[in-house]
Each structure stands twice: as C-alpha cells, then as structure tokens.
Design a protein around this motif. Structure first.
Motif, PDB file in Angstrom:
ATOM      1  N   LEU A 224       5.087   8.001  -3.312  1.00  0.00           N
ATOM      2  CA  LEU A 224       4.933   6.751  -4.051  1.00  0.00           C
ATOM      3  C   LEU A 224       5.792   5.667  -3.435  1.00  0.00           C
ATOM      4  CD1 LEU A 224       4.962   8.045  -7.741  1.00  0.00           C
ATOM      5  CD2 LEU A 224       3.155   8.070  -6.038  1.00  0.00           C
ATOM      6  N   ALA A 225       7.048   5.994  -3.104  1.00  0.00           N
ATOM      7  CA  ALA A 225       7.954   5.005  -2.531  1.00  0.00           C
ATOM      8  C   ALA A 225       7.412   4.496  -1.198  1.00  0.00           C
ATOM      9  CB  ALA A 225       9.347   5.609  -2.350  1.00  0.00           C
ATOM     10  N   ALA A 226       6.934   5.412  -0.358  1.00  0.00           N
ATOM     11  CA  ALA A 226       6.453   5.017   0.967  1.00  0.00           C
ATOM     12  C   ALA A 226       5.222   4.121   0.863  1.00  0.00           C
ATOM     13  CB  ALA A 226       6.145   6.258   1.803  1.00  0.00           C
ATOM     14  N   LEU A 227       4.256   4.511   0.006  1.00  0.00           N
ATOM     15  CA  LEU A 227       3.030   3.716  -0.119  1.00  0.00           C
ATOM     16  C   LEU A 227       3.331   2.349  -0.741  1.00  0.00           C
ATOM     17  CD1 LEU A 227       0.589   6.554  -1.198  1.00  0.00           C
ATOM     18  CD2 LEU A 227       0.403   5.195   0.873  1.00  0.00           C
TER      19      LEU A 227
ATOM     20  N   VAL B  48      -4.842   3.019   8.516  1.00  0.00           N
ATOM     21  CA  VAL B  48      -3.999   3.658   9.520  1.00  0.00           C
ATOM     22  C   VAL B  48      -2.610   3.947   8.954  1.00  0.00           C
ATOM     23  CG1 VAL B  48      -3.267   1.471  10.569  1.00  0.00           C
ATOM     24  CG2 VAL B  48      -3.198   3.552  11.909  1.00  0.00           C
ATOM     25  N   GLY B  49      -2.073   3.001   8.150  1.00  0.00           N
ATOM     26  CA  GLY B  49      -0.740   3.193   7.588  1.00  0.00           C
ATOM     27  C   GLY B  49      -0.703   4.324   6.566  1.00  0.00           C
ATOM     28  N   VAL B  50      -1.737   4.388   5.723  1.00  0.00           N
ATOM     29  CA  VAL B  50      -1.798   5.457   4.718  1.00  0.00           C
ATOM     30  C   VAL B  50      -1.828   6.822   5.416  1.00  0.00           C
ATOM     31  CG1 VAL B  50      -3.245   6.499   2.934  1.00  0.00           C
ATOM     32  CG2 VAL B  50      -2.869   4.030   2.928  1.00  0.00           C
ATOM     33  N   MET B  51      -2.588   6.923   6.510  1.00  0.00           N
ATOM     34  CA  MET B  51      -2.675   8.196   7.228  1.00  0.00           C
ATOM     35  C   MET B  51      -1.336   8.563   7.871  1.00  0.00           C
ATOM     36  SD  MET B  51      -5.514   9.192   6.421  1.00  0.00           S
ATOM     37  CE  MET B  51      -6.781   8.342   5.504  1.00  0.00           C
ATOM     38  N   VAL B  52      -0.633   7.557   8.417  1.00  0.00           N
ATOM     39  CA  VAL B  52       0.687   7.820   9.007  1.00  0.00           C
ATOM     40  C   VAL B  52       1.645   8.324   7.925  1.00  0.00           C
ATOM     41  CG1 VAL B  52       2.719   6.713  10.029  1.00  0.00           C
ATOM     42  CG2 VAL B  52       0.435   6.210  10.940  1.00  0.00           C
TER      43      VAL B  52
END
Lengths: 249, 109
Positions: A224-227, B48-52
């Motif tokens: 959650l934090a990363a997204l 691309v960011g979600v996959m990374v």
C-alpha cells in the motif's frame, strides 16, 4: 502475439452480409487465445500448487480463479488469506493492485459486444491478457462474440490450470522449493513488456525507489505504501512538467 | 492456517467485488475519464511502475542467504525475456532455474 496473417484470413468474415457463425468465432478465438493460454495454463498450475501449500482445500483454487480472476491479485491473495489479513486490507490491496483496470475502459472494444450478459461477462473477465489481445492491431476486425469467446477460453485455461495444480499439489506432498518465483518472474515479464511499450526510464525508476523506501520504512504495509507513494510521485511529476509529459502521453 | 471457511469466502468475495467494480464502473463513467488528461497520464505511466512494485513486493522476504539463487533467476528471466520476448519461456525458464538452485546447491534443509 497474433500473426499478421490472422487479420488477413479473417477479413472475409467481416465482408459478408450475414453475421459470422458462432462456430467460426469459437475457432478464431481458440487460435487468438493460444499464445496467452500457453502462459495462463502453467501459471494457473503454479497458483493451484500455492493454494494447497497455503493450507487451503484444493477446490479453493477453482473458486478463487473463477471468482476473482485477476492473476497477480490471486497470487497475492493466497498469501493474504494465509496470513489471515483483515478484510479491509484485502479490499484495499485488491483496489490498488487492480486499479490499473480503470484505464482499460478507455480503449477496450466493449461496444462490439451486443448483449447485456455478454457485456457483463466481458467486463468481469477484462484481464491484462484480454486487454492486451483485444486492443492489438490484429484485433480491430474481431466481432463481439469472438472477443467474448476469447475471454471465456482464457478463463477456462486459467481455472483448469489452477484446479489441476491444486489437485497435483495435494497429491504430491513434497514441497517443490522455489516455485513461488513464478510470480516474481511473471511481474518481471509484465514490467519489461510495459517498459518496452513506452521506453520511459524515470517511471520504473520512481517505482523502484518507492518500493524500496516502503520495504524498509513500512515493511508491514509495503504494498500500500509503495503504490500510494508511486501514485503521488507520478502526479507530482506531471504537475511539475505538464506540457512535456502531455506531449509524450 | 486458515481453517475459517467463512473468512476465506469473504476475502474471495471482497476481492472479486472490488476487481469487477474497477473493471465495470469506468465504462459507465467513460466520457469524463476520456476527457481527463491526468487520468490519461496515469493510464500511460502506471502499468510499468505497478509491475516493478509488485516485483519488489514478491522479493521482500529475500535475505543474504538466498539472494544468490534469486538474483540468478532474475537475471535469467530478464535475459530470456529481452532475448526472446516470450512470456512463457521467460517465466518457466526463470522459475526452473530458481527451483533447481533452491532445491540443490542452495538448499538449506
């Protein structure tokens, strides 16, 4: 994914006055879905094995793949369920992991699917793979029925793979060490494909930094934090350079 | 271990409902979505960011003791995919290498 000859061969169907026969749509969909099917089936098997190794009955693999039908979320969901994660966090994870699907409505050819039931099923099974196949260049002439059949076949490959994997995993108790890497490999492959489509280095770099920061600062809420960080970072980047980025998009 | 069938069923139902809502509702709100430059920007840059992020998330348990087989499997997956662009080959190849290394040379049992 699809050879250019598919399009050429299917054009005659579109030129005839009568609507294409269902059988030809099924045959075409079988061919359209073969490349994705080759990936979905073994990945389904891996998911099924993970489901039984997480301590769930084998039929949960069928139920999860049939009802949730969102590959990457299902792999995560098995871990969340095994850890008895609160439902609110399961919902939030599903929301953030699958939020990208919101954007598929912008170009998925739903208008070609005529019936209400067809439209409902088509959106229910609008996976990354279905989106990738139906928005490609060779798919421009596909009928609504052919698209729905394609989606149905993809779901069959996935559910069948997961069910077999769960039954196989239940019959063979010896745990195959390191099989969980299939999920990592899948995400790596999807990341490379997404990168090759845009060739924009700052975005994956920003995502990598966000993921590592979340991993070490908030390990308990890493996803959650990363997204959240990544979305905020993207919006900030757009606010800083709106013109240049709008031109690129 | 999750013995609680009700909990698992609820988790599956919640995930299915959220996923379907995300896939269906945007079609109802299609026009305003199409007009929003910000959403278009996100739609282009998010995948691309979600996959990374998901890749890193799946590797959160990696420590010094198993970093080598994971790293080698990552290199094989990336290399195979950049070389052949075949998702099945890359996933199966990378996973096979990881299973082989984790259960033999780098086995801790």
């Amino acid at each position: 994914m699809n050879s250019p000859s598919d399009t050429v061969m299917d054009r005659p169907h579109q030129d005839t006055a009568a609507p294409p026969l269902t059988t030809s749509d099924v045959r075409a969909a079988l061919k359209d879905s073969s490349s994705v099917g080759l990936a979905l089936f073994p990945l389904g098997i891996a998911l099924g094995v993970l489901v039984v190794h997480a301590g769930l009955d084998w039929w949960w693999a069928s139920a999860i793949t049939a009802f949730v039908y969102a590959g990457s979320l299902e792999f995560l969901l098995v871990g969340l369920i095994a850890a008895a994660t609160p439902l609110a966090q399961v919902a939030l994870t599903a929301f953030l992991v699958n939020f990208r699907h919101v954007f598929y409505a912008l170009s998925f050819p739903l208008h070609r699917v005529r019936s209400r039931a067809g439209k409902a099923y088509s959106t229910y099974t609008l996976t990354d793979e279905a989106y990738a196949l139906t928005t490609g260049e060779s798919a421009q002439s596909w009928s609504g029925r052919r698209i729905v059949w394609l989606q149905a076949l993809c779901q069959v490959y996935w559910v069948a793979g997961a069910t077999l994997g769960a039954l196989f995993g239940a019959l063979v108790p010896a745990q195959l060490a390191g099989l969980d890497f299939a999920l990592t490999a899948l995400f790596v492959v999807l990341a490379v494909d997404a990168y090759l489509a845009k060739r924009d280095i700052p975005t994956p770099a920003l995502a990598l930094v966000c993921a590592l920061v979340a991993r070490f600062v908030l390990p308990g809420q890493m996803l959650l934090a990363a997204l959240g960080l990544f979305t905020a970072g993207l919006l900030a980047r757009r606010a800083v350079a709106p013109q240049a980025e709008a031109a690129r998009a | 271990m999750p013995d609680n069938t009700t909990y698992v069923a609820a988790a599956v139902a919640v995930s299915a409902a959220v996923t379907w809502a995300l896939r269906t509702l945007p079609f109802a709100a299609l026009a305003p979505l199409r007009a929003s430059d910000t959403l278009r920007y996100l739609s282009v840059h998010m995948p691309v960011g979600v996959m990374v992020i998901l890749t890193v998330y799946t590797l959160r348990g990696v420590s010094l003791t198993n970093a080598l087989p994971v790293g080698l499997a990552l290199v094989v997956t990336l290399g195979l995919h950049l070389w052949r662009r075949n998702a099945v080959l890359s996933v199966l190849g990378g996973t096979a290498i990881h299973v082989a290394l984790a259960s033999t040379v780098f086995s801790h049992s």
